[in-house]
Design an enzyme around this catalytic site. Structure first.
Site, mmCIF file in Angstrom:
data_model
loop_
_atom_site.group_PDB
_atom_site.id
_atom_site.type_symbol
_atom_site.label_atom_id
_atom_site.label_comp_id
_atom_site.label_asym_id
_atom_site.label_seq_id
_atom_site.Cartn_x
_atom_site.Cartn_y
_atom_site.Cartn_z
ATOM 1 C CB CYS A 2 -26.384 -61.763 66.675
ATOM 2 S SG CYS A 2 -24.789 -61.742 66.327
ATOM 3 N NE ARG A 27 -30.794 -66.078 65.793
ATOM 4 C CZ ARG A 27 -31.610 -66.187 64.615
ATOM 5 N NH1 ARG A 27 -32.208 -67.568 64.140
ATOM 6 N NH2 ARG A 27 -30.721 -66.031 63.508
ATOM 7 C CD1 TRP A 76 -21.152 -67.129 66.236
ATOM 8 C CD2 TRP A 76 -21.730 -68.347 68.365
ATOM 9 N NE1 TRP A 76 -20.656 -68.037 65.845
ATOM 10 C CE2 TRP A 76 -20.680 -68.420 67.158
ATOM 11 C CE3 TRP A 76 -22.283 -68.117 69.055
ATOM 12 C CZ2 TRP A 76 -20.184 -70.042 67.986
ATOM 13 C CZ3 TRP A 76 -21.077 -69.724 69.723
ATOM 14 C CH2 TRP A 76 -20.089 -70.287 68.817
ATOM 15 C CG ASN A 103 -27.834 -61.894 63.181
ATOM 16 O OD1 ASN A 103 -27.047 -62.052 62.619
ATOM 17 N ND2 ASN A 103 -28.924 -62.710 62.274
ATOM 18 N N GLY A 104 -25.098 -60.500 61.713
ATOM 19 C CA GLY A 104 -24.577 -60.653 60.425
ATOM 20 C C GLY A 104 -23.053 -60.233 60.564
ATOM 21 C CD GLU A 487 -18.032 -86.724 61.838
ATOM 22 O OE1 GLU A 487 -17.052 -86.581 62.211
ATOM 23 O OE2 GLU A 487 -19.359 -86.151 62.725
ATOM 24 C CE LYS A 491 -21.752 -85.879 64.127
ATOM 25 N NZ LYS A 491 -20.514 -85.389 64.877
ATOM 26 C CD GLU A 494 -20.324 -87.796 68.392
ATOM 27 O OE1 GLU A 494 -20.041 -86.676 69.486
ATOM 28 O OE2 GLU A 494 -20.219 -87.272 67.817
ATOM 29 C CG HIS A 510 -5.116 -105.247 53.055
ATOM 30 N ND1 HIS A 510 -3.910 -105.892 52.262
ATOM 31 C CD2 HIS A 510 -5.629 -103.727 52.192
ATOM 32 C CE1 HIS A 510 -3.271 -105.213 50.654
ATOM 33 N NE2 HIS A 510 -4.819 -104.129 51.174
ATOM 34 C CE LYS A 613 -21.037 -78.026 70.558
ATOM 35 N NZ LYS A 613 -20.757 -79.348 68.775
HETATM 36 C C1 AGP Z 1 -17.698 -84.184 67.952
HETATM 37 O O1 AGP Z 1 -19.515 -84.598 67.242
HETATM 38 C C2 AGP Z 1 -17.338 -84.297 68.818
HETATM 39 N N1 AGP Z 1 -18.357 -83.888 69.590
HETATM 40 C C3 AGP Z 1 -15.835 -84.333 69.509
HETATM 41 O O2 AGP Z 1 -15.568 -84.961 68.060
HETATM 42 C C4 AGP Z 1 -15.818 -83.355 69.089
HETATM 43 O O3 AGP Z 1 -15.553 -82.505 67.435
HETATM 44 C C5 AGP Z 1 -13.987 -82.759 69.391
HETATM 45 O O4 AGP Z 1 -14.256 -83.234 70.619
HETATM 46 C C6 AGP Z 1 -13.080 -81.684 68.822
HETATM 47 O O5 AGP Z 1 -13.913 -80.470 69.589
HETATM 48 P P1 AGP Z 1 -13.588 -79.384 69.283
HETATM 49 O O6 AGP Z 1 -13.410 -78.977 67.839
HETATM 50 O O7 AGP Z 1 -14.169 -78.044 69.910
HETATM 51 O O8 AGP Z 1 -11.979 -78.929 69.094
#
Ligand code: AGP
Length: 618
Positions: A2, A27, A76, A103-104, A487, A491, A494, A510, A613
């Site tokens: 927070c 935060r 938060w 906060n915590g 992953e 990254k 993205e 394969h 997001k």
């Molecule tokens: C991850 O870097 C991406 N922003 C995306 O794959 C994300 O993980 C996915 O949309 C799931 O989001 P969530 O964890 O909020 O469900």
């Protein structure tokens, strides 16, 4: 995680508090609130769920009196959904003369709350923080000495906390304490500040003091006194703040993503906090919606998620199957929902989501519940839709993840998956108690291991800058390294908008090996050479196969691996750890590589094109 601020001085307190909270909003932004003591000596509080603008509107319609002392908080949520009632500040005592922000996580709040309830205390919220407010008010009634009452209570609190308190009867002092959470003092001329970080007061002063572990601050306009929790005087060290105001909104980092990568030791530590007992047993308070009978009755686990969260599931699968012997399958939420899957009352659905608002995952869990399955959510957002609609929740305590590309939430999700694996292993009697204890001890080492990796990322940063023109990068991994490869590729897609693909290293021959040509960069997550299943030699063979065809190998390997350096152009080493826990470490260099390559290309790392997001539509 927070944002907190305190002020005493000649300025208009409300302006100082709201200005600081605006910079601290990164935060946490579930709710916000302020308390001030008016010139007439009255304590007044305004607080509101939602973003800071909601609080500003509230104050506009219900103005606060002029004041020269106050505290402010942007939340938060950890305990208690993001509601007006759970917003900070919290008032203490039957006459509400005391105001507190926190906060915590106060780990032992349950026992302390029971003590207060037995004494007849009435609670206005579900939070752990309100418990501290009532305890301090009650202690002050007894001692008549506010700093002494404050010290007596903070000495009883376990967990992580930064606490600020003001009391109507002492309108010239703000008290503060910190244990396992950040607190800094801002030093002004005839005024002084407190904050969870310097963003709280950077517009007013560049003179600051970092408060140490288990220290108490007695802050007045013209004086600052620091003591230990035991009352011994502390001579603080002043430092100069070198942030500019814009950096302050990211906690001094160049981007939220850089900050969140650096937050990962804390994200792992906070997700583990209070959940691992010394005997290795796992305490998951929020999953009381799953009875011991339910757990014994599970015959299959289906993990549903999207994107990065689905790779957390892929890692968790190895641990849950290994420790609990319950079969686990991982499904992309949007595929699971519409393939007429087999789900029964004995199926446990584990839905993983940072936001808890991903519509694909919500639709998958709703469908599964209609088929009679129980749903356990692993979620980073208190009170999110997914959490509210699930039978049980394991909250990850990664704090607000602002960057669209998920980093600290991922390692926290993986950590929660390990905790669930140990919990189910114990509940099913599938892993011996002694082994669970050993694994629990190994897991507690992971925050320090993450810090160790973060301190050694400069070489891969430099490599990324040299590869800014790369058009395609491949990622290989085996076993728990395979989800990490996936992953790493995500990254890079993205953040740098280039072709990147992750493969199971064993799959290369394969088909995908046809992609290898001279100079093709390939990341390889190399398992421990002490790997009991001897995957190390197999991965070394995979490296040989691609090098023979011109690949440029970039290895992520375990410290002490004497062989991999003979076959890779670049090696980033991570500390030795329990192999099944290594994903938390090996993913970090890949996060950093993607961030640096994106930055080298001049792209927006926090808000990459075409992305959001939280994907709240199917
Ligand atoms: C991850 O870097 C991406 N922003 C995306 O794959 C994300 O993980 C996915 O949309 C799931 O989001 P969530 O964890 O909020 O469900």
């Amino acid at each position: 995680m927070c944002g907190i601020i305190g002020y005493v001085g000649p300025k208009s307190t409300l302006d100082v508090l709201l200005g600081g909270l605006r910079r601290l909003e990164y935060r946490g932004y579930d709710s916000a609130g302020v308390s001030v003591i008016s010139a007439g000596g009255n304590l007044e509080t305004r607080k509101k769920a939602g973003k800071l603008d909601n609080l500003v509107s509230e104050i506009t319609s219900h103005p606060l009196p002029e004041s020269h002392i106050g505290i402010g908080h942007t939340r938060w949520a950890t305990h208690g959904a993001p509601t007006d009632g759970n917003a900070h500040p919290h008032l203490g005592g039957p006459t509400s003369k005391l105001s507190l922000i926190h906060n915590g996580i106060i780990e032992n709040f349950g026992a302390l709350k029971a003590e207060l309830l037995a004494a007849g205390t009435k609670f206005a919220s579900e939070t752990d923080s309100e418990v501290a407010a009532h305890l301090i008010a009650a202690e002050f009634e007894k001692t008549g000495d506010l700093p002494k009452a404050f010290a007596n209570v903070v000495n009883r609190l376990h967990g992580a906390f930064t606490i600020l308190v003001i009391h109507e009867s002492q309108p010239d002092v703000v008290l503060a304490a910190r244990r396992n959470a950040p607190l800094v003092i801002g030093l002004g001329d005839g005024e002084n500040f407190l904050g969870s970080d310097v963003a709280a007061f950077v517009e007013h002063t560049d003179r600051a003091i970092s408060v140490g572990q288990d220290e108490i601050v007695i802050l007045r306009a013209g004086s600052v006194e620091v003591r230990t929790f035991d009352g011994a005087p502390v001579t603080p060290t002043e430092f100069k703040v070198d942030w500019d105001a814009s950096a302050a909104s990211k906690g001094g980092w160049s981007s939220f993503m850089a900050k969140e990568i650096a937050d990962q030791p804390q994200a792992v530590a906070d997700t583990l906090m209070g959940r691992l007992e010394s005997d290795g047993s796992v305490v998951l308070q929020e999953i009381d919606g799953l009875s011991a009978e339910d757990i014994k009755n599970i015959d299959r686990i289906i993990m549903v998620a999207c994107g990065t969260a689905s790779y957390a599931c892929d890692v968790a699968k190895y641990a849950i199957e290994k420790f609990s012997r319950i079969p686990v399958q991982v499904e992309l939420s949007h595929e699971f929902r519409y393939r007429d899957p087999i789900v029964t009352e004995r199926t446990l659905i584990v839905a993983v989501s940072q936001s808890g608002e991903t519509m694909d995952t919500l639709m998958a869990t709703r469908y599964a519940k209609e088929q009679g399955a129980k749903v356990l959510a692993i979620c980073n957002t208190q009170g999110a839709t997914l959490a509210r609609e699930s039978d049980a929740v394991i909250y990850t305590h990664a704090g607000p993840e602002v960057a669209v590309a998920s980093t600290k939430a991922l390692v926290a999700q993986i950590t929660a998956g390990y905790l669930l694996a140990l919990f189910l292993g114990a509940g099913r009697g599938a892993t011996a108690q002694a082994e669970l204890r050993r694994l629990g001890q190994e897991l507690l080492k992971m925050p320090a291991n993450v810090t160790h990796v973060l301190e050694r990322l400069e070489p891969i940063r430099e490599l990324a800058k040299k590869m800014a023109d790369a058009k395609s990068v491949l990622f290989l991994g085996r076993n728990v390294g395979f989800p990490v490869a996936m992953e790493g590729a995500l990254k890079l897609k993205e953040l740098a908008y280039i072709h990147a693909e992750g493969f199971a290293a064993g799959e290369l021959k394969h088909g995908p090996i046809a992609l290898i040509e001279e100079g093709q960069p390939v990341f390889v997550i190399v398992p421990s050479p002490d790997d009991v299943d001897s995957l190390h030699p197999k991965v070394i063979s995979n490296i040989q196969e691609i090098r023979a065809r011109g690949a440029k190998v970039i290895a992520i390997a375990e410290e002490g691996d004497a062989e991999v350096g003979n076959y890779a152009e670049h090696v980033t080493y991570v500390p030795k750890c329990e192999n099944i826990f290594s994903s938390i470490l090996t993913v970090i260099p890949l996060q950093c590589f993607a961030l640096e390559l994106s930055t080298a290309k001049g792209l927006d790392v926090d808000q990459p094109r075409n992305l959001a997001k939280s994907v709240t539509v199917e």
